[in-house]
Design a protein around this motif. Structure first.
Motif, PDB file in Angstrom:
ATOM      1  N   MET A   1       8.096  62.863  41.299  1.00  8.29           N
ATOM      2  CA  MET A   1       8.763  61.717  41.917  1.00  8.29           C
ATOM      3  C   MET A   1       9.893  61.270  40.996  1.00  8.29           C
ATOM      4  SD  MET A   1       7.311  57.863  42.817  1.00  8.29           S
ATOM      5  CE  MET A   1       6.070  58.394  43.963  1.00  8.29           C
ATOM      6  N   ASP A   2      11.112  61.213  41.520  1.00  7.77           N
ATOM      7  CA  ASP A   2      12.222  60.774  40.679  1.00  7.77           C
ATOM      8  C   ASP A   2      12.365  59.247  40.734  1.00  7.77           C
ATOM      9  OD1 ASP A   2      13.547  60.149  43.075  1.00  7.77           O
ATOM     10  OD2 ASP A   2      14.951  61.818  42.934  1.00  7.77           O
ATOM     11  N   GLY A   3      13.317  58.733  39.980  1.00  2.78           N
ATOM     12  CA  GLY A   3      13.527  57.293  39.915  1.00  2.78           C
ATOM     13  C   GLY A   3      13.916  56.669  41.247  1.00  2.78           C
ATOM     14  N   TRP A   4      14.674  57.395  42.057  1.00  5.05           N
ATOM     15  CA  TRP A   4      15.072  56.875  43.368  1.00  5.05           C
ATOM     16  C   TRP A   4      13.851  56.704  44.271  1.00  5.05           C
ATOM     17  CZ3 TRP A   4      19.397  54.772  42.650  1.00  5.05           C
ATOM     18  CH2 TRP A   4      20.410  55.377  41.905  1.00  5.05           C
ATOM     19  N   ALA A   5      12.955  57.683  44.272  1.00  3.50           N
ATOM     20  CA  ALA A   5      11.737  57.582  45.090  1.00  3.50           C
ATOM     21  C   ALA A   5      10.847  56.445  44.577  1.00  3.50           C
ATOM     22  CB  ALA A   5      10.974  58.905  45.073  1.00  3.50           C
ATOM     23  N   PHE A   6      10.794  56.281  43.251  1.00  5.68           N
ATOM     24  CA  PHE A   6      10.031  55.163  42.686  1.00  5.68           C
ATOM     25  C   PHE A   6      10.556  53.839  43.244  1.00  5.68           C
ATOM     26  CE2 PHE A   6      10.013  51.654  39.702  1.00  5.68           C
ATOM     27  CZ  PHE A   6       8.649  51.485  39.487  1.00  5.68           C
ATOM     28  N   LEU A   7      11.866  53.663  43.243  1.00  3.31           N
ATOM     29  CA  LEU A   7      12.459  52.412  43.725  1.00  3.31           C
ATOM     30  C   LEU A   7      12.121  52.145  45.194  1.00  3.31           C
ATOM     31  CD1 LEU A   7      15.969  52.524  42.031  1.00  3.31           C
ATOM     32  CD2 LEU A   7      14.143  50.860  41.602  1.00  3.31           C
ATOM     33  N   GLU A   8      12.216  53.177  46.014  1.00  2.00           N
ATOM     34  CA  GLU A   8      11.896  53.016  47.439  1.00  2.00           C
ATOM     35  C   GLU A   8      10.430  52.630  47.634  1.00  2.00           C
ATOM     36  OE1 GLU A   8      13.997  52.784  50.031  1.00  2.00           O
ATOM     37  OE2 GLU A   8      15.475  52.903  48.415  1.00  2.00           O
ATOM     38  N   ASN A   9       9.539  53.286  46.882  1.00  2.00           N
ATOM     39  CA  ASN A   9       8.113  52.969  46.985  1.00  2.00           C
ATOM     40  C   ASN A   9       7.806  51.582  46.430  1.00  2.00           C
ATOM     41  OD1 ASN A   9       6.471  55.315  48.107  1.00  2.00           O
ATOM     42  ND2 ASN A   9       7.807  56.341  46.649  1.00  2.00           N
ATOM     43  N   LEU A  10       8.445  51.212  45.337  1.00  2.00           N
ATOM     44  CA  LEU A  10       8.252  49.871  44.765  1.00  2.00           C
ATOM     45  C   LEU A  10       8.672  48.807  45.774  1.00  2.00           C
ATOM     46  CD1 LEU A  10       7.496  48.070  42.353  1.00  2.00           C
ATOM     47  CD2 LEU A  10       9.892  48.236  41.620  1.00  2.00           C
ATOM     48  N   LYS A  11       9.786  49.046  46.437  1.00  2.00           N
ATOM     49  CA  LYS A  11      10.278  48.103  47.451  1.00  2.00           C
ATOM     50  C   LYS A  11       9.230  47.894  48.541  1.00  2.00           C
ATOM     51  CE  LYS A  11      14.185  47.690  50.626  1.00  2.00           C
ATOM     52  NZ  LYS A  11      15.402  48.374  51.082  1.00  2.00           N
ATOM     53  N   LEU A  12       8.559  48.958  48.949  1.00  2.00           N
ATOM     54  CA  LEU A  12       7.535  48.873  49.991  1.00  2.00           C
ATOM     55  C   LEU A  12       6.285  48.128  49.528  1.00  2.00           C
ATOM     56  CD1 LEU A  12       7.728  52.484  51.475  1.00  2.00           C
ATOM     57  CD2 LEU A  12       8.596  50.370  52.503  1.00  2.00           C
ATOM     58  N   ILE A  13       5.777  48.480  48.340  1.00  2.00           N
ATOM     59  CA  ILE A  13       4.517  47.872  47.905  1.00  2.00           C
ATOM     60  C   ILE A  13       4.703  46.450  47.385  1.00  2.00           C
ATOM     61  CG2 ILE A  13       3.473  50.103  47.341  1.00  2.00           C
ATOM     62  CD1 ILE A  13       3.719  49.255  44.347  1.00  2.00           C
TER      63      ILE A  13
ATOM     64  N   LEU B   1      15.852  58.313  35.836  1.00  2.00           N
ATOM     65  CA  LEU B   1      16.026  58.810  37.210  1.00  2.00           C
ATOM     66  C   LEU B   1      15.484  60.222  37.389  1.00  2.00           C
ATOM     67  CD1 LEU B   1      19.623  57.608  38.166  1.00  2.00           C
ATOM     68  CD2 LEU B   1      17.423  56.655  38.906  1.00  2.00           C
ATOM     69  N   VAL B   2      15.654  61.067  36.379  1.00  2.00           N
ATOM     70  CA  VAL B   2      15.295  62.479  36.505  1.00  2.00           C
ATOM     71  C   VAL B   2      13.909  62.695  35.914  1.00  2.00           C
ATOM     72  CG1 VAL B   2      15.970  64.842  35.965  1.00  2.00           C
ATOM     73  CG2 VAL B   2      17.734  63.106  36.345  1.00  2.00           C
TER      74      VAL B   2
ATOM     75  N   VAL C   1      18.520  51.303  34.994  1.00  2.00           N
ATOM     76  CA  VAL C   1      18.424  52.753  34.934  1.00  2.00           C
ATOM     77  C   VAL C   1      18.838  53.211  33.539  1.00  2.00           C
ATOM     78  CG1 VAL C   1      19.449  54.902  35.799  1.00  2.00           C
ATOM     79  CG2 VAL C   1      18.821  53.084  37.401  1.00  2.00           C
ATOM     80  N   LEU C   2      18.034  54.100  32.966  1.00  2.00           N
ATOM     81  CA  LEU C   2      18.365  54.765  31.702  1.00  2.00           C
ATOM     82  C   LEU C   2      18.507  56.242  32.008  1.00  2.00           C
ATOM     83  CD1 LEU C   2      15.884  53.203  29.128  1.00  2.00           C
ATOM     84  CD2 LEU C   2      18.316  52.778  29.345  1.00  2.00           C
TER      85      LEU C   2
END
Length: 132
Positions: free
Chosen positions: A67-79, A62-63, A90-91
Motif C-alpha cells: 500500500m503506497d502513501g496515496w492509498a493510505f490517505l484514501e483509506n484514512l479519509k474513509l475510516i 509515498l513509495v 509527505v516525506l
C-alpha cells in the motif's frame, strides 16, 4: 502542548532519521513509528476504535510496499470520517514533480518535504502548533 506524531515509512533508516530530527527539536512530542502504510492505517483505526484522538501530525512516505502513501490517505479519509484529521506531511526521497503537484491539490496534505527531514522543515511544521 504535547503533540502526537506518527511516522509512516517502510525504510528503517529514514524512520530513525525522521524520529531523531523531531526528538532534537525543542518541543514536547509523543512519536509513534509504523513500518508500512497498512501498519499506519491499523494504528489509526485502533485509535478511533478506542475513542482516542488521531495523531496531530503524520509524516508519510509515498513509495512503500503493498500500500503506497496515496492509498493510505484514501483509506484514512474513509475510516476517520467525522474525526479530526491529522496534518499530513509527505516525506519523499524522490523529487517527483507529479507527486508534488498532486500533493498540492490534495486537501489532506499540509506539506511536502524531501528526505531527510531537516530542522528548517520542522520550523515550518511546528511554528504555529507549538506557539498555541
Amino acid at each position: 502542548m504535547k503533540l502526537n506524531i506518527c511516522i509512516i515509512d517502510d525504510d528503517l533508516v529514514s524512520q530513525f532519521a525522521t524520529q531523531y530530527c523531531i526528538e532534537q527539536y525543542d518541543g514536547d512530542f509523543n512519536i509513534t513509528s509504523c513500518g508500512s502504510a497498512e501498519e499506519g492505517l491499523m494504528y489509526c483505526a485502533k485509535l478511533i476504535e478506542n475513542k482516542d484522538e488521531l495523531p496531530n501530525i503524520i509524516f508519510l512516505d509515498l513509495v512503500m510496499g503493498d500500500m503506497d502513501g496515496w492509498a493510505f490517505l484514501e483509506n484514512l479519509k474513509l475510516i476517520a470520517e467525522g474525526h479530526r484529521q491529522p496534518e499530513v506531511y509527505v516525506l519523499s526521497a524522490f523529487t517527483n514533480s507529479k507527486d508534488r503537484a498532486i500533493a498540492k491539490e490534495n486537501p489532506l496534505i499540509a506539506g511536502y518535504f524531501d528526505k531527510p527531514l531537516t530542522n528548517t522543515s520542522l520550523n515550518k511544521v511546528f511554528e504555529k502548533k507549538l506557539s498555541k
